[in-house]
Design a protein around this motif. Structure first.
Motif, short mmCIF file in Angstrom:
data_model
loop_
_atom_site.label_atom_id
_atom_site.label_comp_id
_atom_site.label_asym_id
_atom_site.label_seq_id
_atom_site.Cartn_x
_atom_site.Cartn_y
_atom_site.Cartn_z
N LEU A 30 0.87 -1.18 0.00
CA LEU A 30 0.00 0.00 0.00
C LEU A 30 0.90 1.22 0.00
O LEU A 30 2.03 1.19 0.49
CB LEU A 30 -0.91 -0.01 1.22
CG LEU A 30 -1.90 -1.17 1.29
CD1 LEU A 30 -2.79 -1.03 2.51
CD2 LEU A 30 -2.73 -1.30 0.03
N GLN A 31 0.40 2.31 -0.58
CA GLN A 31 1.22 3.51 -0.71
C GLN A 31 0.46 4.73 -0.22
O GLN A 31 -0.76 4.82 -0.38
CB GLN A 31 1.63 3.70 -2.16
CG GLN A 31 2.49 2.57 -2.68
CD GLN A 31 2.97 2.79 -4.08
OE1 GLN A 31 2.21 3.21 -4.94
NE2 GLN A 31 4.25 2.53 -4.31
N VAL A 32 1.20 5.66 0.37
CA VAL A 32 0.62 6.90 0.90
C VAL A 32 0.90 8.03 -0.08
O VAL A 32 2.04 8.26 -0.49
CB VAL A 32 1.21 7.24 2.28
CG1 VAL A 32 0.62 8.55 2.81
CG2 VAL A 32 0.94 6.10 3.27
N ALA A 33 -0.18 8.72 -0.44
CA ALA A 33 -0.10 9.88 -1.32
C ALA A 33 -0.40 11.13 -0.50
O ALA A 33 -1.22 11.09 0.44
CB ALA A 33 -1.12 9.75 -2.45
N LEU A 34 0.23 12.23 -0.84
CA LEU A 34 -0.04 13.52 -0.21
C LEU A 34 -0.97 14.32 -1.11
O LEU A 34 -0.83 14.28 -2.33
CB LEU A 34 1.26 14.29 -0.01
CG LEU A 34 2.34 13.60 0.83
CD1 LEU A 34 3.62 14.44 0.84
CD2 LEU A 34 1.84 13.36 2.24
N VAL A 35 -1.91 15.06 -0.50
CA VAL A 35 -2.85 15.85 -1.29
C VAL A 35 -2.86 17.30 -0.85
O VAL A 35 -2.67 17.61 0.32
CB VAL A 35 -4.28 15.25 -1.26
CG1 VAL A 35 -4.31 13.88 -1.90
CG2 VAL A 35 -4.82 15.19 0.15
N THR A 36 -3.12 18.18 -1.82
CA THR A 36 -3.23 19.61 -1.55
C THR A 36 -4.68 20.05 -1.43
O THR A 36 -4.95 21.18 -1.03
CB THR A 36 -2.53 20.43 -2.65
OG1 THR A 36 -3.13 20.11 -3.91
CG2 THR A 36 -1.03 20.12 -2.69
N VAL A 85 -2.54 19.12 2.77
CA VAL A 85 -3.67 19.17 3.71
C VAL A 85 -4.18 17.80 4.11
O VAL A 85 -4.96 17.68 5.05
CB VAL A 85 -4.83 20.02 3.14
CG1 VAL A 85 -4.39 21.45 2.91
CG2 VAL A 85 -5.40 19.39 1.88
N GLY A 86 -3.75 16.75 3.40
CA GLY A 86 -4.25 15.42 3.72
C GLY A 86 -3.44 14.32 3.08
O GLY A 86 -2.48 14.59 2.34
N VAL A 87 -3.84 13.10 3.37
CA VAL A 87 -3.18 11.92 2.81
C VAL A 87 -4.24 10.95 2.29
O VAL A 87 -5.40 10.99 2.71
CB VAL A 87 -2.29 11.20 3.84
CG1 VAL A 87 -1.16 12.09 4.31
CG2 VAL A 87 -3.09 10.70 5.01
N GLU A 88 -3.80 10.09 1.39
CA GLU A 88 -4.65 9.02 0.88
C GLU A 88 -3.80 7.76 0.82
O GLU A 88 -2.59 7.82 0.61
CB GLU A 88 -5.18 9.35 -0.52
CG GLU A 88 -6.08 10.56 -0.53
CD GLU A 88 -6.70 10.87 -1.88
OE1 GLU A 88 -7.69 11.61 -1.90
OE2 GLU A 88 -6.19 10.39 -2.92
N VAL A 89 -4.45 6.62 1.03
CA VAL A 89 -3.77 5.33 0.93
C VAL A 89 -4.31 4.61 -0.29
O VAL A 89 -5.53 4.46 -0.45
CB VAL A 89 -3.99 4.48 2.21
CG1 VAL A 89 -3.34 3.11 2.06
CG2 VAL A 89 -3.45 5.21 3.43
N TRP A 90 -3.40 4.20 -1.16
CA TRP A 90 -3.73 3.53 -2.41
C TRP A 90 -3.05 2.17 -2.44
O TRP A 90 -2.01 1.97 -1.81
CB TRP A 90 -3.21 4.34 -3.60
CG TRP A 90 -3.87 5.67 -3.79
CD1 TRP A 90 -3.72 6.79 -3.04
CD2 TRP A 90 -4.79 6.01 -4.82
NE1 TRP A 90 -4.48 7.81 -3.54
CE2 TRP A 90 -5.15 7.36 -4.65
CE3 TRP A 90 -5.34 5.31 -5.90
CZ2 TRP A 90 -6.04 8.02 -5.48
CZ3 TRP A 90 -6.21 5.96 -6.74
CH2 TRP A 90 -6.57 7.30 -6.53
N ASP A 91 -3.61 1.23 -3.20
CA ASP A 91 -2.88 0.00 -3.45
C ASP A 91 -1.89 0.28 -4.58
O ASP A 91 -1.84 1.39 -5.10
CB ASP A 91 -3.80 -1.19 -3.69
CG ASP A 91 -4.42 -1.26 -5.08
OD1 ASP A 91 -4.19 -0.35 -5.92
OD2 ASP A 91 -5.15 -2.22 -5.34
N SER A 92 -1.10 -0.72 -4.94
CA SER A 92 -0.07 -0.49 -5.97
C SER A 92 -0.35 -1.29 -7.23
O SER A 92 0.58 -1.67 -7.95
CB SER A 92 1.31 -0.82 -5.41
OG SER A 92 1.36 -2.14 -4.91
#
Length: 128
Positions: A30-36, A85-92
């Motif tokens: 799983l991967q963590v993405a940063l969001v604006t 401002v936030g994070v999201e968790v995605w699969d790969s």
């Protein structure tokens, strides 16, 4: 990120627990993405782009009392100028699936070239 599973992740979890069909486990790591700009249950947020930014692999400890957190620091180096401002968790998977989303307690503004770090234990994940 309490109770911030996407509808897709909620359905996968319910199908697995209830033994309905044969839900496919998300592709790891799983991967963590940063969001604006934060997303919602049905729409992804606006992911950071530029600089050396790339999603980071997520390692977690076994859940206790319905919750877990990142077991290692998550580090993004060479960030572009941005306010995260936030994070999201995605699969790969080849076409990644978004599983979790949520705001940071405190947005973080970084200058071009800065590092952004979420220390181990700071990214809480729960289903309650």
């Amino acid at each position: 990120m309490a109770d911030n599973l996407t509808g897709t992740a909620e359905n996968l979890t319910l199908d697995w627990v209830l033994g309905v069909g044969t839900p496919t486990r998300p592709t790891t790591p799983l991967q963590v993405a940063l969001v604006t700009a934060n997303g919602s249950d049905t729409a992804a947020g606006t992911e950071v782009t530029g600089g050396s930014y790339a999603r980071q692999d997520l390692a977690v400890a076994a859940a206790v009392s319905g919750a877990t957190s990142n077991s290692a620091d998550l580090v993004w180096t060479g960030m572009p100028a941005a306010t995260v401002v936030g994070v999201e968790v995605w699969d790969s998977a080849g076409t990644p699936v978004r599983l979790w989303y949520g705001p940071l307690n405190d947005p973080r503004t970084v200058a071009a070239g800065d590092e952004l770090r979420l220390v181990a234990g700071s990214l809480g994940l729960s289903m309650a």
